[in-house]
Write an enzyme that holds these catalytic residues in place. Structure first.
Site, PDB file in Angstrom:
ATOM      1  N   SER A  84       3.965   6.968 -10.467  1.00 36.58           N
ATOM      2  CA  SER A  84       4.787   5.767 -10.531  1.00 36.58           C
ATOM      3  C   SER A  84       5.835   5.835  -9.440  1.00 36.58           C
ATOM      4  O   SER A  84       6.156   6.924  -8.948  1.00 36.58           O
ATOM      5  CB  SER A  84       5.479   5.689 -11.900  1.00 36.58           C
ATOM      6  OG  SER A  84       6.467   4.676 -11.928  1.00 36.58           O
ATOM      7  N   TYR A  98      10.298   8.658 -19.237  1.00 33.10           N
ATOM      8  CA  TYR A  98       9.178   8.224 -18.392  1.00 33.10           C
ATOM      9  C   TYR A  98       9.335   8.768 -16.977  1.00 33.10           C
ATOM     10  O   TYR A  98       8.377   9.293 -16.398  1.00 33.10           O
ATOM     11  CB  TYR A  98       9.097   6.701 -18.376  1.00 33.10           C
ATOM     12  CG  TYR A  98       7.949   6.168 -17.561  1.00 33.10           C
ATOM     13  CD1 TYR A  98       6.654   6.171 -18.072  1.00 33.10           C
ATOM     14  CD2 TYR A  98       8.148   5.663 -16.278  1.00 33.10           C
ATOM     15  CE1 TYR A  98       5.588   5.683 -17.324  1.00 33.10           C
ATOM     16  CE2 TYR A  98       7.095   5.183 -15.524  1.00 33.10           C
ATOM     17  CZ  TYR A  98       5.815   5.192 -16.054  1.00 33.10           C
ATOM     18  OH  TYR A  98       4.760   4.720 -15.298  1.00 33.10           O
ATOM     19  N   LYS A 122       6.750  11.348 -14.914  1.00 36.36           N
ATOM     20  CA  LYS A 122       6.060  11.028 -13.658  1.00 36.36           C
ATOM     21  C   LYS A 122       6.509  11.936 -12.516  1.00 36.36           C
ATOM     22  O   LYS A 122       5.715  12.245 -11.620  1.00 36.36           O
ATOM     23  CB  LYS A 122       6.265   9.549 -13.313  1.00 36.36           C
ATOM     24  CG  LYS A 122       5.572   8.605 -14.291  1.00 36.36           C
ATOM     25  CD  LYS A 122       4.079   8.905 -14.421  1.00 36.36           C
ATOM     26  CE  LYS A 122       3.372   7.973 -15.373  1.00 36.36           C
ATOM     27  NZ  LYS A 122       1.917   8.260 -15.486  1.00 36.36           N
TER      28      LYS A 122
END
Length: 233
Positions: A144, A157, A161
């Site tokens: 991401s 998150y 990533k």
């Protein structure tokens, strides 16, 4: 025509029930490639099976990648059916609800890390040996922009990533000749995950269906020369 785009491949994609995984599976199947797909939601998996071209040539399995034993069972099934993947796309992912880190519950934090990091490790553990034995294969770990930068209220998150970026580069140094692993950011796409962060503004971005043809071309043409790279669709 780009190299490799005419050669039918077997592509394993995790998290095919919706969003990027579903769109990518449909696009690759339309191009004549064989799909090994897994997802947690049986009803959505069945919906994909009903829509995908040449249904009988593909393999779909209900699976939560957080389960190491479940991934191992899928690996055994793949071996039994002689469907060793040429490409693996570790796409299954989760995101926390927008919140400051001290307000994210232990359960939600674990869900994100276990899916986005440990799920990828489970797939690598059980499928990399097949590729190593065949001395070829490409693994795409979906990353991401937030694996290369950071944003408030999505710390779990972002952490997951960033971990994928580091994991990918480290594994790349362990692979024998003929194999490659890449961290691939999809860019901004209007998925449920983006909507959870951006709300209605997610609709301003491209749909998974518009994204999939370009992503498929890029993934199909990855080679050993791309090992250890961080790319963006």
């Amino acid at each position: 025509m780009l190299k490799g785009s005419n050669n039918p491949k077997t592509v394993m994609i995790t998290g095919v029930s919706r969003g990027l995984g579903r769109a990518l599976a449909l696009e690759l199947a339309r191009q004549g490639h064989t799909i090994i797909g897994c997802a947690r939601a049986q009803d959505k998996l069945q919906s994909l099976e009903a829509e995908i071209p040449s249904r009988d040539k593909h393999l779909f399995q209900v699976l939560d990648v957080r389960s190491d034993s479940g991934v191992q069972d899928l690996a055994r099934l793949v071996m039994e059916r002689s469907l060793i993947p040429d490409i693996i796309v570790n796409n299954a992912g989760a995101i926390n609800k927008n919140n400051k880190i001290w307000e994210v519950s232990e359960e939600e934090f674990d869900m994100v890390i276990d899916t986005n990091v440990k799920g990828v490790a489970n797939v690598l553990r059980h499928f990399l040996p097949f590729m190593i034995e065949r001395k070829k294969g490409v693994i795409v770990n979906m990353s991401s922009g937030w694996g290369r930068s950071a944003a408030a209220e999505v710390a779990p998150y972002c952490a997951s990533k960033w971990a994928i970026e580091g994991l990918t580069r480290s594994v790349a140094k362990e692979l024998p000749p003929g194999l490659a692993t890449v961290a691939l950011s999809p860019g901004a796409v209007n998925t449920d995950m983006l909507a959870s962060c951006f709300g209605n503004s997610a609709a301003l971005y491209q749909t998974p269906e518009a994204w999939a043809p370009r992503a498929a071309t890029m993934i199909l043409n990855l080679s050993v020369e791309d090992n250890a790279t961080s790319l963006t669709v």
